[in-house]
Enzyme design. Structure first.
Site, PDB file in Angstrom:
ATOM      1  N   ARG A 178       5.855 -41.348 -12.988  1.00  0.00           N
ATOM      2  CA  ARG A 178       6.196 -42.643 -12.854  1.00  0.00           C
ATOM      3  C   ARG A 178       5.446 -43.554 -11.443  1.00  0.00           C
ATOM      4  NH1 ARG A 178      11.704 -44.255  -9.079  1.00  0.00           N
ATOM      5  NH2 ARG A 178      11.239 -42.966  -7.494  1.00  0.00           N
ATOM      6  N   ASP A 181      13.764 -40.490   0.609  1.00  0.00           N
ATOM      7  CA  ASP A 181      12.188 -41.806  -0.023  1.00  0.00           C
ATOM      8  C   ASP A 181      12.069 -42.907   0.377  1.00  0.00           C
ATOM      9  OD1 ASP A 181      14.432 -42.332  -1.995  1.00  0.00           O
ATOM     10  OD2 ASP A 181      13.359 -41.335  -3.591  1.00  0.00           O
TER      11      ASP A 181
END
Ligand SMILES: CC(=O)SCCNC(=O)CCNC(=O)[C@H](O)C(C)(C)COP(=O)(O)OP(=O)(O)OC[C@H]1O[C@@H](n2cnc3c(N)ncnc32)[C@H](O)[C@@H]1OP(=O)(O)O
Ligand SMILES: O=CC(=O)O
Ligand SMILES: [Mg+2]
Length: 567
Positions: A182, A468
């Site tokens: 990603r 996160d």
């Protein structure tokens, strides 16, 4: 424009000056390292520069369109389906068939591109490992370059890690997960690489370097002739997917590989994108392998999109789960859309992680994950995400109990009932209450996450949950929204207004953080800087687009210009 980091200058040394060998117009301002130079080769940089030059204006335009959409939402408009692309939503088309190598994706583990974690994730028993340059990574020069080295070694199968303190050597098993990568979102610059005098686009650097060095090996060893595979984050509109599609076309041409080799799963993790799912798949139809419910950024995006709508305030973060009507509708429509177009409908991340020192709390956390995964597989998702290797077995059992040995549910669970979902369903206001504890937790989590991010960690365990960039964003924008509209905390009968207490809450939560992490760590860490950045972002009159854009200035470390190359 990106400034220098606050501690961003290293004095020139009298020793031999090393330099990257760069193509015309490329300037590397990050630290020189012989290992990094094996990634930053002239040819690889030329490929990145070619991508940048061909697509920079398209990207700029797409970012301008985001601003224009934001202006409309701020004036009261709601996101919705685009009448101009009805023909795509109603048309009978499908995406290219799913490559055999990734037909079964029932459990995917995710994690930053850190060396030991890459090995652990690939060995975890998950079907896929999504290696993350995005939500889970603090994009320092060191992290990014080491991440590229680690991935190259992983794709070559040579990656090892020697944990000297524990006398343990990590290496790959014979059977490993399939690798997806990603890259960062379109909005993030890479301030250590300048191309024609401007910072490069972060995601083109991540994609370009990884693709250049790994496509050939990957296709031989992992992709059964396909690949590499990617996850694409934070898009708002299909025009952004169109750019990715053109990037893939160009990469395939450069590599001399067949069109449709590269495959990507797009995260539907912004509110505007839920109305563009068909359009996004359509743009990427030769390169798609599904969509994923990026639930955390999606919640963040709900607040961001409705920043000008005081009638759409979020309840406590902990109450905005997948069972809220707007979240369930999003997941159902995503499944229906993907299966109609012949690709995977991936579920998302439950934030619980194993709790080592408390068996009862651990079992409760696992039960929450189990329930979340049961809901996903029963709804028709083809796979899900796990944040930690300890959760793979549980997630695997839940998916296998329903799917058996079928690799996915693309043909078997069509969810045509979800075609009736309307804009109202997708935008329904979340229900719940706003509490002082919610405010305190957001403050504590936001500051601690940012402190970790500033010191190089993009994903951390906090209060037994994975945090996160996406989860921290919810904490930030929720406080901003509550302050902006002077919310009264109603869930605990306190009736106080957030803006009357926020200053005191920050002070008290900083004191609590210091007690929890200990004086020594508190002093050495970047908690004070994090507190300053976080509170500024919470109290600013105009909402910052991303927490990490401002914070990025603190981790950019430029090295003297003469150490780099020959612009
Ligand atoms: C919203 C989204 O975008 S979700 C996707 C992005 N977020 C992520 O990917 C988060 C991934 N998860 C993580 O980063 C980690 O699990 C954390 C930070 C939450 C917790 O990590 P830790 O505190 O190291 O957990 P813990 O101490 O229990 O780890 C035990 C072992 O599992 C390993 N481990 C933990 N999580 C992972 C992971 N995701 N991938 C690989 N290995 C992992 C640790 O490295 C450690 O290995 P070791 O025993 O060989 O030393
Ligand atoms: O990237 C995933 C998310 O939930 O955000
Ligand atoms: Mg995300």
């Amino acid at each position: 424009m990106i400034g220098l980091g606050s501690y961003g200058y290293t004095a020139p040394s009298s020793k031999k000056i090393n330099a990257y060998d760069v193509p015309q117009g490329v300037d590397i301002r990050g630290r020189f390292d012989e290992e990094f130079a094996k990634i930053l080769t002239k040819d690889a940089l030329q490929f990145v520069a070619d991508l940048q030059r061909e697509f920079r204006n398209h990207i700029k335009y797409a970012m301008e369109c985001r601003k224009e959409a934001k202006r409309r939402y701020n004036e009261g408009a709601l996101p919705g389906f685009d009448p101009a692309t009805r023909y795509i939503r109603e048309g009978k088309w499908t995406c290219a068939p799913v490559p055999p190598a990734v037909a079964d994706r029932r459990v995917e583990i995710t994690g930053p591109v850190e060396r030991k974690m890459i090995i652990n994730a690939l060995n975890s028993g998950a079907k896929v490992f999504m290696a993350d340059f995005e939500d889970a990574l603090s994009p320092s020069w060191e992290n990014l370059m080491r991440g590229q080295i680690n991935l190259k070694d992983a794709v070559e199968g040579t990656i090892t890690f020697n944990d000297k303190a524990r006398n343990r050597v990590y290496k790959l098993n014979n059977e490993i997960a399939r690798l997806f990568v990603r890259p960062r979102g379109w909005h993030l610059p890479e301030a250590h690489i300048f191309i024609d005098g401007e910072p490069a686009t972060g995601c083109l650097v991540d994609f370009g370097l990884y693709f250049y060095h790994n496509y050939a090996n990957f296709r031989n060893t992992q992709g059964q002739g396909f690949g590499p595979f990617f996850y694409l984050p934070k898009m708002e509109n299909s025009r952004e997917a169109k750019i990715w599609n053109s990037v893939f076309d160009k990469a395939e041409k450069m590599a001399g590989i067949e069109k449709g080799s590269i495959r990507a799963t797009v995260l539907i993790e912004t509110l505007p994108a839920v109305f563009q799912m068909d359009e996004i798949l359509y743009e990427l139809r030769d390169h798609s392998v599904g969509l994923n419910c990026g639930r955390w950024d999606y919640i963040f995006s709900y607040v961001k999109t409705f920043q000008g709508h005081p009638d759409r305030l979020l309840p406590d973060r902990g109450q905005v789960g997948m069972t809220q009507h707007f979240m369930r509708s999003y997941s159902d429509l995503l499944i229906r859309t993907c299966h109609r177009r012949g690709v995977h409908a991936m579920g998302g991340m439950a934030a619980q992680i194993p709790i080592r020192d408390d068996p009862a709390a651990n079992e409760a956390a696992f039960e929450l994950v189990r329930k979340d995964k049961q809901r996903e597989v029963k709804a028709g998702h083809d796979g899900t995400w796990a944040a930690h290797p300890g959760l793979i077995k549980t997630c695997m059992e839940v998916f296998t109990n329903t799917m058996g040995s079928s690799p996915n549910q693309i043909e078997t669970v069509k969810r045509d009932d979800a075609s009736n979902l309307t804009e109202d369903d997708l935008l329904q206001r979340p229900r719940g209450v706003r509490t002082m504890e919610g405010l305190r937790l957001n403050t504590r989590v936001g500051i601690q996450y940012l402190a970790a991010w500033l010191t190089g960690s993009g994903s951390v365990p906090l209060y037994n949950l994975m945090e996160d960039a996406a989860t921290a964003e919810i904490s930030r924008v929720q406080i901003w929204q509550w302050l902006k509209y002077s919310v009264e905390l109603d869930g605990d009968g306190l009736g106080v207004r957030v803006n009357h207490v926020f200053g005191r809450v920050v002070e008290e939560e900083m004191a609590r953080i210091e007690r929890e992490v200990g004086k020594e760590k508190f002093k050495k860490g970047m908690y004070k800087e994090a507190c300053k950045i976080f509170t500024r972002q919470c109290t600013t009159s105009t909402l910052d687009e991303f927490l990490t854009l401002d914070a990025y200035n603190y981790i950019v470390i430029h090295h003297p210009k003469d150490v780099s190359s020959k612009l």
